[in-house]
Design an enzyme around this catalytic site. Structure first.
Site, PDB file in Angstrom:
ATOM      1  N   CYS A 108       1.029  -1.365  -0.117  1.00 47.97           N
ATOM      2  CA  CYS A 108       0.032  -0.209   0.024  1.00 47.97           C
ATOM      3  C   CYS A 108       0.850   1.261   0.066  1.00 47.97           C
ATOM      4  CB  CYS A 108      -0.874  -0.199   1.253  1.00 47.97           C
ATOM      5  SG  CYS A 108      -1.874   1.214   1.402  1.00 47.97           S
ATOM      6  N   CYS A 122     -10.432  10.148   8.272  1.00 51.66           N
ATOM      7  CA  CYS A 122      -9.161   9.820   7.996  1.00 51.66           C
ATOM      8  C   CYS A 122      -7.936  10.565   8.807  1.00 51.66           C
ATOM      9  CB  CYS A 122      -8.912   9.864   6.379  1.00 51.66           C
ATOM     10  SG  CYS A 122      -7.519   9.679   5.684  1.00 51.66           S
ATOM     11  N   GLY A 163      -2.714  10.322   0.747  1.00 53.79           N
ATOM     12  CA  GLY A 163      -2.768  11.302  -0.464  1.00 53.79           C
ATOM     13  C   GLY A 163      -3.738  10.596  -1.555  1.00 53.79           C
ATOM     14  N   GLU A 164      -4.125  11.550  -2.547  1.00 53.21           N
ATOM     15  CA  GLU A 164      -5.155  11.104  -3.508  1.00 53.21           C
ATOM     16  C   GLU A 164      -4.211  11.011  -4.826  1.00 53.21           C
ATOM     17  OE1 GLU A 164      -7.471  10.582  -6.395  1.00 53.21           O
ATOM     18  OE2 GLU A 164      -8.741  10.643  -4.370  1.00 53.21           O
ATOM     19  N   SER A 195      -6.847   3.831  -6.077  1.00 59.82           N
ATOM     20  CA  SER A 195      -7.863   4.315  -5.495  1.00 59.82           C
ATOM     21  C   SER A 195      -8.026   5.791  -5.313  1.00 59.82           C
ATOM     22  CB  SER A 195      -7.640   3.775  -3.954  1.00 59.82           C
ATOM     23  OG  SER A 195      -8.871   4.044  -3.117  1.00 59.82           O
ATOM     24  N   ILE A 219     -16.122   5.323  -1.976  1.00 65.12           N
ATOM     25  CA  ILE A 219     -17.577   6.005  -1.896  1.00 65.12           C
ATOM     26  C   ILE A 219     -18.063   6.413  -0.339  1.00 65.12           C
ATOM     27  CG2 ILE A 219     -20.239   5.293  -2.269  1.00 65.12           C
ATOM     28  CD1 ILE A 219     -18.398   5.251  -5.157  1.00 65.12           C
ATOM     29  N   HIS A 290     -10.781   1.321  10.961  1.00 65.99           N
ATOM     30  CA  HIS A 290      -9.545   1.225  11.903  1.00 65.99           C
ATOM     31  C   HIS A 290      -9.381   2.052  13.024  1.00 65.99           C
ATOM     32  CE1 HIS A 290      -5.558  -0.444  12.775  1.00 65.99           C
ATOM     33  NE2 HIS A 290      -5.427  -1.121  11.198  1.00 65.99           N
TER      34      HIS A 290
END
Length: 358
Positions: A108, A122, A163-164, A195, A219, A290
């Site tokens: 990841c 987040c 990050g995006e 993602s 989503i 989490h």
């Protein structure tokens, strides 16, 4: 200034190195030998390229650089999950998580230092955004796995770290080439998942690439009203637009859905999510929240998650429940970085912003 070979596509680096070899009285194949050590059989420095003449290695070191990411911390979970905290040259920290499953090792990886999106649940969003990562810093997370002793052979990549990724397409686009190319890290496109929260231009750009890269869309809420409260980006890219983009993406799409107790895990949300998934033939991944993320959210109970998954299946949707991994090492996105940089002031997303060093 020395040129960073790891910020080039493998083909560009090889062309450059072959020309450099000829320019310095070596055969062109010497350049190819060096190029092989960038990604395929990486080494930590030019001096470690023992199949290349020492004099040529010295010339390379004068002109080029192959920078490492500094491993600041490494933690291992009882379930085999490993977390790596890397320090970058400017003092920023990024996180990478290795998740073993049978013969597979999924890595990841992060694409930004921090994140501008401020999703309510987040930890990364709570830290704010500092800057986009460069190609060598994103792909370098995988390269570093091959430089460990013993090395780790990564089989799958997910852009689900900090990050995006589709808000850093300028670097993520060539990174995908490095990850997938046989001259790079050689990981199959179907084993690489990007993602996104639903950044439409990026979804279109990813879909235009010929490789079979996978797309996962976060989503987390099946209606604009609820999603707006959890994910501010929904204002710019509302659900209808995101679903439309997913429908025209010509490969399998996964919906990521973090289960928030009493928020998005009820009968109405199950029916709405099933309708969205059927519309674009998406696979739904239910993710237990989490502990240690941001906000005051309560994780949905295991019983509620299973009940929710049964509702989706009954509505004709394929669904899986993701196993929680690394619970004992704070493996949720950005928790290590939050601990290391807790005293730093979050920075807003002003383009690629100036990095604020403590």
């Amino acid at each position: 200034m020395k040129q960073n070979l790891l910020n080039l596509l493998p083909s560009e680096a090889e062309t450059l190195l072959r020309a450099f070899a000829v320019e310095h009285g070596e055969k062109p194949f010497r350049g190819t030998q060096v190029a092989r050590h960038l990604w395929q059989s990486p080494v930590e420095s030019f001096s470690a390229m023992t199949d290349v003449p020492a004099a040529f290695r010295s010339l390379l070191d004068e002109r080029f650089t192959i920078p490492r990411l500094t491993l600041a911390m490494r933690q291992s979970s009882s379930d085999g999950t490993e977390k790596f905290l890397f320090r970058l040259d400017d003092g920023e920290f990024i996180e990478t998580v290795g998740i073993p499953e049978g013969s597979r090792l999924t890595l990841c990886i992060s694409s930004q230092a921090g994140c501008a999106l401020q999703c309510a649940f987040c930890a990364t969003g709570a830290m704010g955004f500092t800057r986009n990562l460069q190609l060598f810093e994103i792909a370098g997370q995988v390269r570093e796995m091959r430089l460990l002793a013993p090395p780790k052979q990564v089989t799958n990549i997910v852009f689900m770290g900090m990050g995006e990724p589709l808000m850093n397409w300028k670097a993520v686009d060539p990174t995908l080439t490095v990850l997938n190319s046989p001259a790079g890290l050689g990981i199959g496109a179907r084993h690489i998942t990007v993602s996104t929260v639903g950044v439409l231009p990026g979804i279109v750009a990813l879909g235009e690439r010929p490789e079979q890269f996978r797309l996962a869309i976060s989503i987390h809420a099946p209606s604009d009203e609820l999603r707006q409260t959890l994910m501010p980006i929904n204002t710019k890219y509302p659900l209808a637009s995101v679903i439309e983009a997913a429908k025209v993406f010509d490969r399998r799409v996964t919906f990521e859905y973090v289960m928030l107790g009493g928020i998005n895990d009820g009968a109405q949300q199950a029916a709405e999510l099933a309708a969205l998934a059927r519309e674009c033939k998406a696979f739904v991944n239910l993710i237990p929240l989490h502990p240690g993320g941001a906000g005051n959210f309560t994780p949905s109970s295991a019983e509620q998650i299973h009940w929710f998954s049964r509702r989706l299946r009954a509505a004709g949707v394929e669904v899986a429940i993701r196993k929680s991994r690394g619970m004992d090492i704070a493996a949720a996105c950005d928790q290590l970085r939050v601990e290391r940089q807790r005293r730093r002031t979050p920075v807003g997303a002003d383009g690629d912003g100036n990095v604020q060093v403590a």
